[in-house]
Design an enzyme around this catalytic site. Structure first.
Site, PDB file in Angstrom:
ATOM      1  N   LYS A 141       3.561  -6.549   7.298  1.00 24.33           N
ATOM      2  CA  LYS A 141       4.193  -6.474   5.980  1.00 24.33           C
ATOM      3  C   LYS A 141       5.003  -7.725   5.670  1.00 24.33           C
ATOM      4  O   LYS A 141       5.364  -8.510   6.550  1.00 24.33           O
ATOM      5  CB  LYS A 141       5.051  -5.215   5.878  1.00 24.33           C
ATOM      6  CG  LYS A 141       4.188  -3.961   5.749  1.00 24.33           C
ATOM      7  CD  LYS A 141       4.951  -2.745   5.305  1.00 24.33           C
ATOM      8  CE  LYS A 141       3.986  -1.616   4.943  1.00 24.33           C
ATOM      9  NZ  LYS A 141       4.683  -0.363   4.622  1.00 24.33           N
ATOM     10  N   ARG A 186       1.572   3.279  12.256  1.00 24.54           N
ATOM     11  CA  ARG A 186       0.432   3.076  11.337  1.00 24.54           C
ATOM     12  C   ARG A 186       0.181   1.569  11.254  1.00 24.54           C
ATOM     13  O   ARG A 186       1.043   0.817  10.794  1.00 24.54           O
ATOM     14  CB  ARG A 186       0.755   3.649   9.955  1.00 24.54           C
ATOM     15  CG  ARG A 186      -0.386   3.503   8.946  1.00 24.54           C
ATOM     16  CD  ARG A 186       0.033   4.072   7.597  1.00 24.54           C
ATOM     17  NE  ARG A 186      -1.045   3.990   6.624  1.00 24.54           N
ATOM     18  CZ  ARG A 186      -1.286   2.939   5.842  1.00 24.54           C
ATOM     19  NH1 ARG A 186      -0.487   1.861   5.930  1.00 24.54           N
ATOM     20  NH2 ARG A 186      -2.276   2.951   4.976  1.00 24.54           N
TER      21      ARG A 186
END
Length: 287
Positions: free
Chosen positions: A231, A265
């Site tokens: 991210k 995840r």
């Protein structure tokens, strides 16, 4: 039902009659059926490519595959309900046929898509909006009686980064989940997983504050999923882009495990599985 414990945390899920224990943290591999997800190597927009990706996730140690057909990145193109449903149902059918033992999570905020996916063979729902973007979602997942991952977010993927003004972020996140859990438990849903929503309506600094205080979610005694993989909180701080963020992902996943995360995840399943193995090794006491 008796609880396994990490600070009394519930770690078991009833997945269509199959008991899944998360006392050992698990990996959820990302499978995107879109053509515009932020990390290009996660894009698998045909059934054949989805099957290749599913095989890779399984071989590298994933317990779950998270299938999505609607990109949640800021500025992503809209996808119709019909297109999202068609892509997901085809992928679920194919993966369930070829890999019947893998657990399939569906990344959607639409109740109709969730229902169609579960009817096609999916096992759980991963909703970035926690029911905010489809008022029928809570009753739908409760009726389907499948595990439900609900994430903290403000606004929508298109507006969330303009909604980062918190007086006390963790207090507000805890309040958000408390209200949602009250409704879900009244509906009879027992298997709920919390996702604090890294990158969703949080600034770079707020993301790191959230990771520092992740243990505050222990109050709910529920499994916690973290989605830190590649991210922007990593590469906007260290430099580069998503393709350069694997090392940073592993570092943050390690911290998340230390703070009690039950599911990672990720895009890079093998790296996450190794991270969990090494973390567990550090927890073992020599006899």
């Amino acid at each position: 039902m008796a609880k396994d414990t990490f600070l009394n945390r519930k770690t078991t899920l009833n997945v269509k009659g199959r008991l899944v224990d998360l006392v050992v943290p698990a990996v959820m591999g990302i499978l995107n059926l879109t053509s515009d997800s932020f990390y290009s190597k996660s894009r698998m927009d045909t059934v054949d490519l989805a099957l290749i990706r599913a095989a890779e996730i399984i071989e590298e140690g994933g317990m779950f595959i998270d299938i999505g057909a609607y990109s949640s990145r800021p500025g992503a193109a809209d996808v119709s309900t019909e297109e999202e449903t068609e892509k997901i149902v085809k992928a679920v059918g194919a993966i369930s046929r070829d890999f019947p033992d893998i657990l399939l999570s569906i990344d959607t905020f639409r109740a109709g898509v969730a229902r169609a996916a579960v009817e096609a063979g999916a096992h759980m729902i991963n909703d970035i909006s926690a029911g905010e973007m489809d008022e029928a979602m809570f009753e739908t997942v409760a009726g389907l009686n499948v595990p439900y991952i609900m994430m903290h977010m403000r606004g929508t993927p298109q507006t969330m980064q303009q909604q980062t003004n918190y007086q006390d972020m963790m207090v507000e996140i805890v309040s958000y989940f408390s209200k949602k859990l009250y409704i879900l438990k009244k509906l009879g849903l027992k298997d709920i997983i919390l996702d604090p929503g890294f990158g969703f309506a949080k600034t770079l600094d707020q993301n790191y504050e959230l990771l520092r205080q992740l243990h505050d979610l222990d109050i709910f005694e529920l499994p916690v999923l973290t989605g830190l993989s590649r991210k922007s909180m990593i590469y906007k701080f260290l430099g580069g882009g998503p393709e350069d963020a694997l090392n940073g992902t592993t570092a943050l996943n390690t911290i998340a495990l230390m703070k009690g995360a039950n599911i990672l995840r990720v895009h890079d399943v093998r790296a996450a599985a190794e991270c969990i193995a090494l973390f567990r090794k550090t927890q073992q006491k020599n006899s």
